[in-house]
Design an enzyme around this catalytic site. Structure first.
Site, short mmCIF file in Angstrom:
data_model
loop_
_atom_site.label_atom_id
_atom_site.label_comp_id
_atom_site.label_asym_id
_atom_site.label_seq_id
_atom_site.Cartn_x
_atom_site.Cartn_y
_atom_site.Cartn_z
N SER A 174 0.83 -1.19 0.00
CA SER A 174 0.00 0.00 0.00
C SER A 174 0.87 1.25 0.00
O SER A 174 1.96 1.27 0.59
CB SER A 174 -0.90 0.03 1.24
OG SER A 174 -1.57 1.27 1.35
N TYR A 234 -1.88 -0.65 10.12
CA TYR A 234 -1.86 -1.16 8.74
C TYR A 234 -0.70 -0.53 7.96
O TYR A 234 0.02 -1.22 7.23
CB TYR A 234 -3.19 -0.83 8.06
CG TYR A 234 -3.32 -1.34 6.65
CD1 TYR A 234 -3.64 -2.68 6.40
CD2 TYR A 234 -3.12 -0.49 5.56
CE1 TYR A 234 -3.76 -3.15 5.09
CE2 TYR A 234 -3.23 -0.95 4.26
CZ TYR A 234 -3.55 -2.28 4.03
OH TYR A 234 -3.67 -2.74 2.73
#
Length: 316
Positions: A174, A234
């Site tokens: 990501s 995350y």
């Protein structure tokens, strides 16, 4: 037009380009693989993983779907076979957070196929949506997204089959895990510099960085630790994945030509899946494209230790 509107327009144009690229079949000249080549996609019973598995199978490879839940995995395989006749897809249960599950899976791969050619580390979790930024499940997020990717990679490398085209490891990551992004980056410049320099990177340093974050979560001081501000747990897990991608690419680059393994990571974007509460702006079909492309790109065009989005290299 505001900068935000211009950015949205550029993003929408690029999404249209990706949709077009997906409709162009790989020519025989570009096709180095056959149904004898095996691709393993972790966490592939739904979302991006399912779509990567579907597209790889559609290109003619043998694809192994994995999921923690057996029923969910078998249902995913049935769905693929129902969608298109002739797809070579199989399923095996796998929990990337469980070392014994990884070992059992490796034994099955070796006994069933003799090895694998492509590994897509897609399995991951996220417990925050919208503006949430809880770290209640930080240990689970790090264990699954980073340590699961690392342990799966280590276990599969010895099983990756020699080929003049090179084996492939593709890590789903990501942009939130970018070390030097304009937003959401680490506050500690020294830490950023060390994580940005492949010559200074070690597994121990990556693990130490992640452990420091987890320890601050436990003692309640993480908010003053200079960690990423958005989806902190995350983002940290994906930052570690990106660093590990670069580290493994460097280590594996020492291999001979017949034993090459190309390792890259990519950001699929903000995707309409369960992980985003289906609030994303990109369909899984388009989000999967770069992962499939990295899996199949010709060896003479292949790169290693890079980070991609929408088939374009971006900075770590």
């Amino acid at each position: 037009m505001t900068n935000k509107e211009k950015a949205r327009e550029r993003r929408e144009k690029r999404m249209q380009e990706i949709s077009l690229l997906r409709t162009i079949p790989y020519s025989d000249h570009h096709r180095w693989w056959s149904s004898e080549n095996v691709a393993v996609v972790t966490g592939s019973n739904r979302g991006i993983g399912f779509e990567i598995a579907r597209q790889l199978a559609g290109h003619g490879l043998t694809v192994v779907l994995t999921a923690r839940n057996v029923d969910a995995g078998l249902e995913a395989v049935k769905s693929l076979r129902d969608q298109e006749e002739g797809l070579k897809v199989d399923f095996h249960q796998l929990d990337v957070t469980d070392s014994s599950s990884i070992r059992e899976f490796g034994c099955w791969i070796k006994q069933t196929f003799g090895g694998l050619d492509i590994l897509v580390n897609n399995g991951g979790v996220n417990y925050n949506l919208g503006s949430d930024n809880s770290v209640e499940f930080a240990e689970t997020v790090i264990s699954t997204n980073y340590q699961g990717t690392k342990n799966m990679t280590k276990a599969m490398i010895p099983l990756m089959r020699p080929s003049p085209h090179g084996a492939r490891i593709v890590n789903v990551s990501s942009r939130l895990g970018r070390v030097n992004g304009r937003r959401n980056r680490l506050a500690n410049v020294g830490l950023r510099d060390q994580l940005s320099n492949p010559d200074l990177l070690t597994e121990e340093f990556i693990d130490k960085t992640v452990s420091k974050f987890i320890n601050q979560v436990k003692d309640g001081t993480w908010e003053s630790g200079g960690w990423p501000q958005t989806f902190t747990d995350y983002s940290m897990s994906k930052l570690a994945v990106n660093a590990y991608t670069r580290l493994m690419a460097k280590e594996l680059s020492r291999r001979g030509e017949e034993e090459k393994i190309y390792v890259n990571s990519f950001c699929p974007g903000w995707v309409k899946t369960a992980m985003t509460g289906y609030a994303g702006n990109m369909p899984p079909e388009d989000a999967a494209d770069t992962g499939v492309w990295l899996s199949l790109v010709l060896s003479e065009e292949a790169v290693t230790g890079k980070f991609f989005a929408e088939r374009r290299e971006i900075n770590f």
